[in-house]
Design a protein around this motif. Structure first.
Motif, PDB file in Angstrom:
ATOM      1  N   UNK A 104       1.084   1.836  16.248  1.00  0.00           N
ATOM      2  CA  UNK A 104       1.758   0.700  15.626  1.00  0.00           C
ATOM      3  C   UNK A 104       1.688   0.856  14.121  1.00  0.00           C
ATOM      4  N   UNK A 105       2.835   0.840  13.460  1.00  0.00           N
ATOM      5  CA  UNK A 105       2.916   1.076  12.023  1.00  0.00           C
ATOM      6  C   UNK A 105       3.490  -0.158  11.352  1.00  0.00           C
ATOM      7  N   UNK A 106       2.848  -0.626  10.287  1.00  0.00           N
ATOM      8  CA  UNK A 106       3.297  -1.835   9.609  1.00  0.00           C
ATOM      9  C   UNK A 106       3.320  -1.636   8.096  1.00  0.00           C
ATOM     10  N   UNK A 107       4.447  -1.998   7.468  1.00  0.00           N
ATOM     11  CA  UNK A 107       4.571  -1.962   6.010  1.00  0.00           C
ATOM     12  C   UNK A 107       4.163  -3.324   5.450  1.00  0.00           C
ATOM     13  N   UNK A 108       3.385  -3.304   4.363  1.00  0.00           N
ATOM     14  CA  UNK A 108       2.924  -4.539   3.717  1.00  0.00           C
ATOM     15  C   UNK A 108       3.293  -4.459   2.244  1.00  0.00           C
ATOM     16  N   UNK A 133      -1.199  -5.105  -4.183  1.00  0.00           N
ATOM     17  CA  UNK A 133      -1.242  -6.538  -4.397  1.00  0.00           C
ATOM     18  C   UNK A 133      -1.303  -7.359  -3.124  1.00  0.00           C
ATOM     19  N   UNK A 134      -0.320  -7.185  -2.240  1.00  0.00           N
ATOM     20  CA  UNK A 134      -0.290  -7.993  -1.015  1.00  0.00           C
ATOM     21  C   UNK A 134      -1.387  -7.589  -0.042  1.00  0.00           C
ATOM     22  N   UNK A 135      -1.774  -6.325  -0.036  1.00  0.00           N
ATOM     23  CA  UNK A 135      -2.888  -5.902   0.812  1.00  0.00           C
ATOM     24  C   UNK A 135      -4.168  -6.652   0.441  1.00  0.00           C
TER      25      UNK A 135
END
Length: 451
Positions: A104-108, A133-135
């Motif tokens: 499962x791959x997710x961009x943040x 920043x968002x991480x």
């Protein structure tokens, strides 16, 4: 070297075949053997040479061969990138190369889908690709944990420094497992002293690999520069667009104001163009990129937010309408063309200001850009001039007067004071008292006395 020569899992080989890759690029040939052996790698190569595929193949192989630790579904791998566009590009490549891995791959990244990304992290992902920043935002909310990270990738680390992300980067790195309990990969177009200091601090004796550092620009890019005055830049640009027949062109500028100027004038002269800059809303930026990639949009005007990480097939021309102030950015800009073995052309316009940056660019790329002199007929002077954009209204200093008796603010309800009532400083009762209190000068002894 072919990918089949490497000891890769079948799922990874299927992903490589799906993308159409068969042979390793030079950076892949140098970086993959030590990375697949479990060593930390700091890789340097010019843009567009396959760095992304190199670290993705290494990462997938490690996660497939190594059993998952713990039962919680926290991320097993973390990929850090400096810009949203680069994150989107890496995620796209990861989805293709990892199509058969089951991960499962997710961009943040910022600007879109705050709750959607948050919920995806809560549900659990294997690989996270994101901007710092968002991480950090989600990390502070304890939406996810970094305690199970088995592999770390830092892409374009030099850009992290340039964009002021180094404090955020260190914040994240200090919350990972010890460096000897994870694999660390760092890839960038440049590995300067600052980047290598970071590598030695957070990596486990990294093996440094570099490809053709003596030639900074891609071989198949035809470079040319025109010396032109500032007022003749746009007439020359129009002439070049008409002459070259540019099917898919990126035009780089240094400022948002210049981007808006070109946007207005190109569109009014029947050259459809859109702008990508740092303050364009993220959804809009992604739409513009998709239109440009699909061929619906022939010209994209961009600041250096689009100079790195974007892989767009078929970019025939890159035009530096403004020469970049940073020599490294010149390499990244022209690297948007001639990708994956294709050919392309990079045209630069050097005006009175841009000429000041040429020496640094020549020194950095270790070659001189060939000069061409534009003939008079190449300049287009009968173009339509767009209307100037209205200037934003000047904000009044201080607060506006409060409304009185229900009348709107700004309407003067008080009568102006009569001039006769105004007294200069020192006049009036206070002034008179002050004069009366003024001490009298004492006469010298004997003065005014009868003789």
């Amino acid at each position: 070297m072919k990918f089949t020569d490497l000891n890769l899992p079948e799922q990874v080989l299927q992903g490589i075949a799906y993308t159409g890759f068969t042979e390793c690029t030079p950076i892949q040939e140098k970086a993959l053997p030590p990375a697949l052996a479990g060593k930390d790698v700091a890789g340097q190569a010019q843009t567009g040479t396959g760095k992304t595929a190199a670290f993705l193949i290494s990462l997938f192989t490690r996660l497939l061969k190594q059993e998952k630790v713990g039962t919680e579904h926290h991320p097993r791998a973390l990929i850090l990138a400096p810009t949203r566009e680069l994150v989107v590009q890496i995620e796209k490549d990861a989805q293709q190369l990892g199509k058969h891995t089951g991960f499962t791959i997710q961009a943040i990244y910022g600007g879109v889908d705050y709750m959607k990304q948050k919920n995806a992290l809560k549900e659990g992902v294997d690989i996270v690709i994101g901007t710092p920043g968002r991480l950090i935002d989600y990390l502070k909310q304890k939406v996810y944990s970094l305690k199970n990270i088995e592999a770390l990738v830092i892409d374009e680390a030099d850009r992290m420094f340039d964009m002021g992300f180094i404090a955020d980067l260190r914040f994240i790195l200090r919350r990972l497992p010890p460096f000897d309990e994870r694999q660390n990969l760092m890839f960038s177009a440049t590995l300067n002293q600052r980047v290598m200091e970071l590598a030695y601090e957070f990596m486990n004796v990294p093996e440094k690999v570099a490809v053709t550092p003596e030639q900074m620009t891609a071989e198949r890019v035809e470079q040319v520069i025109y010396h032109v005055s500032r007022k003749e830049k746009f007439p020359l640009l129009l002439g070049l667009l008409r002459k070259e027949g540019m099917e898919r062109t990126m035009i780089f500028v240094n400022t948002k104001r210049e981007a808006e100027f070109l946007f207005d004038r190109l569109n009014v002269n029947d050259f459809p163009a859109r702008v990508i800059s740092g303050d364009v809303e993220q959804r809009k930026r992604l739409r513009i990129l998709e239109d440009f990639k699909s061929g619906k949009l022939p010209i994209m005007i961009a600041t250096d937010v689009a100079s790195r990480g974007l892989h767009i097939d078929g970019v025939s021309h890159v035009i530096n309408y403004d020469l970049p102030q940073d020599a490294e950015d010149y390499v990244h800009r022209i690297g948007r063309t001639a990708r994956a073995g294709a050919e392309g052309k990079a045209i630069s316009l050097a005006d009175e200001d841009g000429a000041l940056y040429l020496e640094d660019i020549h020194e950095y790329i270790k070659e001189r850009i060939p000069v061409e002199w534009a003939e008079d007929e190449l300049f287009v002077h009968d173009y339509i001039r767009s209307k100037p954009r209205p200037k934003p209204a000047a904000k009044p200093h201080g607060r506006a007067p409060a409304p009185r008796h229900g009348k709107p603010a700004g309407k003067h309800t008080e009568k102006p004071a009569e001039k006769s009532a105004e007294k200069p400083a020192g006049e009036g009762e206070a002034g008179e008292k002050k004069r009366r209190r003024r001490p009298q000068k004492k006469k010298p002894a004997g003065e005014g006395q009868p003789q």
